[in-house]
Design a protein around this motif. Structure first.
Motif, PDB file in Angstrom:
ATOM      1  N   VAL A 132      19.657 -14.110  11.236  1.00 33.62           N
ATOM      2  CA  VAL A 132      19.284 -12.795  11.759  1.00 33.62           C
ATOM      3  C   VAL A 132      20.420 -11.796  11.580  1.00 33.62           C
ATOM      4  N   ALA A 133      21.660 -12.231  11.807  1.00 34.85           N
ATOM      5  CA  ALA A 133      22.795 -11.308  11.685  1.00 34.85           C
ATOM      6  C   ALA A 133      22.934 -10.803  10.253  1.00 34.85           C
ATOM      7  N   ALA A 134      22.808 -11.705   9.275  1.00 36.64           N
ATOM      8  CA  ALA A 134      22.902 -11.283   7.876  1.00 36.64           C
ATOM      9  C   ALA A 134      21.764 -10.346   7.515  1.00 36.64           C
ATOM     10  N   THR A 135      20.585 -10.610   8.043  1.00 38.60           N
ATOM     11  CA  THR A 135      19.437  -9.766   7.764  1.00 38.60           C
ATOM     12  C   THR A 135      19.605  -8.397   8.411  1.00 38.60           C
ATOM     13  N   ALA A 136      20.199  -8.354   9.592  1.00 35.08           N
ATOM     14  CA  ALA A 136      20.465  -7.072  10.255  1.00 35.08           C
ATOM     15  C   ALA A 136      21.410  -6.222   9.423  1.00 35.08           C
ATOM     16  N   ARG A 137      22.423  -6.854   8.849  1.00 29.46           N
ATOM     17  CA  ARG A 137      23.354  -6.106   7.983  1.00 29.46           C
ATOM     18  C   ARG A 137      22.650  -5.596   6.733  1.00 29.46           C
ATOM     19  N   MET A 138      21.768  -6.407   6.189  1.00 30.03           N
ATOM     20  CA  MET A 138      21.016  -5.981   5.018  1.00 30.03           C
ATOM     21  C   MET A 138      20.079  -4.821   5.344  1.00 30.03           C
ATOM     22  N   ALA A 139      19.429  -4.880   6.498  1.00 29.00           N
ATOM     23  CA  ALA A 139      18.555  -3.791   6.919  1.00 29.00           C
ATOM     24  C   ALA A 139      19.349  -2.500   7.105  1.00 29.00           C
ATOM     25  N   ALA A 140      20.541  -2.617   7.675  1.00 31.15           N
ATOM     26  CA  ALA A 140      21.397  -1.445   7.841  1.00 31.15           C
ATOM     27  C   ALA A 140      21.787  -0.863   6.492  1.00 31.15           C
ATOM     28  N   ALA A 141      22.054  -1.731   5.516  1.00 32.85           N
ATOM     29  CA  ALA A 141      22.418  -1.261   4.175  1.00 32.85           C
ATOM     30  C   ALA A 141      21.250  -0.519   3.531  1.00 32.85           C
ATOM     31  N   GLY A 191       8.796 -10.247   4.680  1.00 33.57           N
ATOM     32  CA  GLY A 191       8.683  -9.046   5.494  1.00 33.57           C
ATOM     33  C   GLY A 191       8.938  -9.306   6.960  1.00 33.57           C
ATOM     34  N   ALA A 192       8.470 -10.467   7.447  1.00 33.40           N
ATOM     35  CA  ALA A 192       8.673 -10.818   8.862  1.00 33.40           C
ATOM     36  C   ALA A 192      10.142 -11.028   9.165  1.00 33.40           C
ATOM     37  N   ARG A 193      10.835 -11.763   8.302  1.00 34.29           N
ATOM     38  CA  ARG A 193      12.256 -12.007   8.531  1.00 34.29           C
ATOM     39  C   ARG A 193      13.066 -10.718   8.418  1.00 34.29           C
ATOM     40  N   PHE A 194      12.706  -9.869   7.465  1.00 34.45           N
ATOM     41  CA  PHE A 194      13.398  -8.590   7.366  1.00 34.45           C
ATOM     42  C   PHE A 194      13.211  -7.781   8.638  1.00 34.45           C
ATOM     43  N   THR A 195      11.980  -7.698   9.122  1.00 35.27           N
ATOM     44  CA  THR A 195      11.699  -6.891  10.308  1.00 35.27           C
ATOM     45  C   THR A 195      12.429  -7.437  11.527  1.00 35.27           C
ATOM     46  N   ARG A 196      12.538  -8.758  11.636  1.00 35.72           N
ATOM     47  CA  ARG A 196      13.305  -9.348  12.728  1.00 35.72           C
ATOM     48  C   ARG A 196      14.764  -8.893  12.664  1.00 35.72           C
ATOM     49  N   GLY A 197      15.353  -8.877  11.478  1.00 35.70           N
ATOM     50  CA  GLY A 197      16.717  -8.391  11.330  1.00 35.70           C
ATOM     51  C   GLY A 197      16.834  -6.905  11.597  1.00 35.70           C
ATOM     52  N   LEU A 198      15.844  -6.149  11.140  1.00 32.36           N
ATOM     53  CA  LEU A 198      15.819  -4.713  11.397  1.00 32.36           C
ATOM     54  C   LEU A 198      15.828  -4.429  12.892  1.00 32.36           C
ATOM     55  N   LEU A 199      14.994  -5.140  13.638  1.00 28.60           N
ATOM     56  CA  LEU A 199      14.938  -4.947  15.088  1.00 28.60           C
ATOM     57  C   LEU A 199      16.259  -5.317  15.755  1.00 28.60           C
ATOM     58  N   ALA A 200      16.893  -6.395  15.277  1.00 28.21           N
ATOM     59  CA  ALA A 200      18.188  -6.786  15.838  1.00 28.21           C
ATOM     60  C   ALA A 200      19.214  -5.678  15.631  1.00 28.21           C
ATOM     61  N   ASP A 223      10.422   8.529   9.935  1.00 25.94           N
ATOM     62  CA  ASP A 223      11.729   9.045   9.517  1.00 25.94           C
ATOM     63  C   ASP A 223      12.237   8.290   8.303  1.00 25.94           C
ATOM     64  N   VAL A 224      11.752   7.069   8.123  1.00 23.70           N
ATOM     65  CA  VAL A 224      12.068   6.275   6.949  1.00 23.70           C
ATOM     66  C   VAL A 224      10.976   5.227   6.776  1.00 23.70           C
ATOM     67  N   VAL A 225      10.618   4.956   5.519  1.00 25.27           N
ATOM     68  CA  VAL A 225       9.668   3.900   5.195  1.00 25.27           C
ATOM     69  C   VAL A 225      10.419   2.840   4.403  1.00 25.27           C
ATOM     70  N   VAL A 226      10.222   1.581   4.785  1.00 27.03           N
ATOM     71  CA  VAL A 226      10.916   0.479   4.127  1.00 27.03           C
ATOM     72  C   VAL A 226       9.897  -0.485   3.521  1.00 27.03           C
ATOM     73  N   VAL A 227      10.156  -0.859   2.279  1.00 30.86           N
ATOM     74  CA  VAL A 227       9.395  -1.918   1.623  1.00 30.86           C
ATOM     75  C   VAL A 227      10.343  -3.110   1.519  1.00 30.86           C
ATOM     76  N   PRO A 228      10.213  -4.096   2.420  1.00 30.78           N
ATOM     77  CA  PRO A 228      11.153  -5.222   2.458  1.00 30.78           C
ATOM     78  C   PRO A 228      10.886  -6.201   1.326  1.00 30.78           C
ATOM     79  N   PRO A 229      11.666  -7.275   1.242  1.00 34.91           N
ATOM     80  CA  PRO A 229      11.444  -8.255   0.179  1.00 34.91           C
ATOM     81  C   PRO A 229      10.125  -8.991   0.370  1.00 34.91           C
ATOM     82  N   SER A 230       9.068  -8.450  -0.187  1.00 34.71           N
ATOM     83  CA  SER A 230       7.740  -9.053  -0.153  1.00 34.71           C
ATOM     84  C   SER A 230       7.208  -9.105  -1.580  1.00 34.71           C
TER      85      SER A 230
END
Length: 327
Positions: free
Chosen positions: A309-318, A12-21, A198-205
């Motif tokens: 982080v860049a790959a995670t940002a793309r995943m968060a966008a998806a 969840g922490a790594r996902f959120t870092r990518g989301l913020l990026a 506006d959106v709720v996300v359940v990341p890979p946890s």
């Protein structure tokens, strides 16, 4: 844009870092941040008392990761850590060799314990501690009440951390008990963050002992079902194996296959009483998309390995794009 994340620890922490990026790039505030408002509701079922201090593993992993201080190779703990105090406790015969608190990490636990003993609730303590790290999110514990996940085994009942860290989940689990969860109440701001998102996300946890524990706090599951925001989850399973850790042992204990589609069905579709509207799987599991869609899910496949982080940002966008809210 208001985004609410239900998070365990490392994933969840790594996902959120990518989301913020991603949000800083697409919704910049002109000062290096983002105009989006991100709230992270963290699992506190892994929390425990150790050496007289309150340890909150998932909250700390989120603080350190989003604050730029995490030990990247481990995914948890502080970078540049030392273990002088833990080593000396072992010399006194008081240490737990299977659970070592680093010196820098111990400072966090001591500060938390002092603030708790002064009468502050965990949510206020978390706000105080997180201010040092400027994580870029509003970080909330799922509850101010103490909840601890215990594991039922043939050898007795263990705290989740002992089963996970000491035994590496090798002792078969017969079930999980979240002690105190039925009497817990959501921390201030948790229900509002779900209702106003506006959106709720359940990341890979971990779906059983991280996401499942958050959902076990009375009122949280109902708020998630009632929110007008779309709820999208990202599979923690790729190609029949957990991305990190030993979530497969937790899934097996609850009768759920270690399979991307099976985890989605375990959390459930909101239209049929579950908590999710959409499910993002890795490209490796693209064969699960059509069957899930046939059941009413909004589903898609994309690269979901959080290699950087860049790959995670793309995943968060998806994930956000899947429910039509990607900026």
């Amino acid at each position: 844009m208001r985004v609410t994340v239900l998070s365990g620890g490392v994933g969840g922490a790594r996902f959120t870092r990518g989301l913020l990026a991603m949000l800083r790039e697409r919704l910049p505030d002109g000062e290096g941040g983002t105009t989006a408002q991100v709230t992270v509701v963290a699992n506190t079922g892994d929390d425990m008392w150790l050496h007289g201090v309150r340890v909150c593993p998932d909250l700390d992993t989120l603080m350190y990761t989003l604050g730029g201080a995490v030990h990247e190779q481990q995914g948890w703990g502080r970078r540049g850590e030392s273990t002088h105090v833990a080593d000396d406790l072992v010399a006194y015969g008081l240490g737990w060799e299977w659970f070592t608190l680093g010196d820098l990490d111990l400072a966090t636990h001591l500060a938390r314990t002092a603030l708790l003993r002064s009468g502050l609730p965990l949510s206020a303590v978390t706000q105080r501690l997180a201010a040092r790290w400027s994580p870029g999110v509003r970080l909330l514990p799922m509850s101010d009440d103490e909840v601890e996940t215990h594991v039922v085994t043939d050898e007795g009942t263990l705290h989740f951390e002992e089963w996970w860290v000491r035994h590496r989940a090798a002792v078969p689990a017969r079930g999980f008990v979240q002690v105190g969860v039925q009497d817990a109440t959501p921390a201030p701001g948790v229900l509002e963050a779900l209702a106003g998102a506006d959106v709720v996300v359940v990341p890979p946890s971990n779906p059983v002992v991280s996401v499942g524990t958050i959902l076990g706090v009375p009122g949280v599951r109902d708020a998630l079902r009632a929110t007008s925001a779309p709820v999208v989850g990202v599979s923690p399973v790729i190609g029949g194996a957990p991305v990190r850790g030993m979530a497969d042992a937790c899934l097996t204990a609850t009768g759920v296959a270690t399979d991307a589609a099976a985890v989605a069905r375990h959390l459930g579709l909101r239209a049929t009483g579950g908590v999710l509207d959409a499910w993002l799987v890795d490209d490796v599991d693209s064969g699960a998309v059509a069957p899930l869609r046939a059941e009413g899910w909004v589903a898609a496949a994309a690269p979901t390995l959080m290699t950087d982080v860049a790959a995670t940002a793309r995943m968060a966008a998806a994930a956000l794009d899947l429910v039509g809210v990607a900026p």
